[in-house]
Motif scaffolding. Structure first.
Motif: not given
Ligand code: SF4
Length: 249
Positions: A28, A30, A32, A35, A80, A131
């Motif tokens: 991924c 990002f 977050c 996550c 991911g 987000k």
């Molecule tokens: S929540 Fe989704 S976009 Fe954010 S790090 Fe995890 S997999 Fe990636």
């Protein structure tokens, strides 16, 4: 390249109205904090020779899927971030050849991939994460952990442009879709939700998802909370001035 980090053989909740298998792609762009799939974030390399490799080969998944013809309705491709996989289009093509419907989960950072999939009628359903209001993205998805300085500024600008473009593509598409936001109370205020409502104004469907503090990437968030039922109801009511259908789950 199509790297699968894991699969769920059957799900009744991930593809609206359908019984589906779920494929989790590896990697991924990002980070977050909330996550729930931290093991899927790094783009590890697949190692075919490891007998106990945690990765599932694409061919093995497709063979499994063949045995589910008539038993499952569809496949959810989640992560991911699936749009980072160069083999995504061909993978979907193979799934569709077996007559399964495909749902894609994405963070919206690759509008070119989304556009091609939509134009070629490859998807039945698409779910995109929103987000935060655009200006809060860098903070919520921790982009600064991935680059710095000028490169970081350019990266942020590109990401925000891509997010907006994906929103436009999805809201103007003919397929069924949803936008959704994971809600950590300390990260997003009522005002932030109003801003989100404005960037997806006119969308068909938007879900607020309660933050659940278990198996998360950033252990500092473990004591964080989500909003109360009453607060969620107010948020949904407020957002209905921008969006047709709003709910929380
Ligand atoms: S929540 Fe989704 S976009 Fe954010 S790090 Fe995890 S997999 Fe990636």
């Amino acid at each position: 390249m199509f790297i699968i980090g894991g699969i769920q053989k059957t799900s009744l909740v991930d593809f609206p109205g359908k019984v589906a298998a779920v494929v989790f792609t590896q990697g991924c762009n990002f980070r977050c904090g909330y996550c729930h799939n931290p093991g899927l974030i790094t783009a590890k390399q697949i190692c075919h020779s490891e007998p106990d490799s945690e990765f599932v080969l694409k061919e093995d998944f497709l063979s499994f899927l063949k045995t589910r013809i008539g038993k499952l309705d569809g496949v959810v491709i989640s992560g991911g971030e699936p749009t980072l996989q160069s083999g995504l289009y061909d993978f979907i093509k193979e799934i569709k050849q077996m007559n399964f419907a495909v749902k894609l989960d994405t963070n919206g950072t690759n509008p070119d991939v989304v556009k091609k999939l939509l134009n070629d009628d490859m998807l039945k359903y698409i779910a995109m994460d929103i987000k935060a209001p655009l200006e809060k993205y860098p903070q919520i998805v921790n982009i600064s952990s991935l680059s710095e300085g000028e490169e970081l500024r350019e990266r942020v600008d590109l990401i925000l442009k891509n997010i907006q473009e994906s929103i436009n593509l999805i809201t103007n598409s003919k397929i069924d879709y949803e936008f959704r936001t994971t809600v950590v109370k300390s990260q997003l205020s009522f005002d932030d939700f109003d801003k989100i409502g404005q960037i997806i104004k006119g969308a068909k469907r938007y879900y607020l998802q309660k933050f659940v503090p278990s198996n998360i990437l950033d252990k500092n968030l473990i004591n964080e909370e989500t909003y109360s039922e009453k607060e969620f109801e107010t948020l949904c009511q407020n957002l209905k001035k921008h969006i047709e259908f709003v709910d929380y789950r």
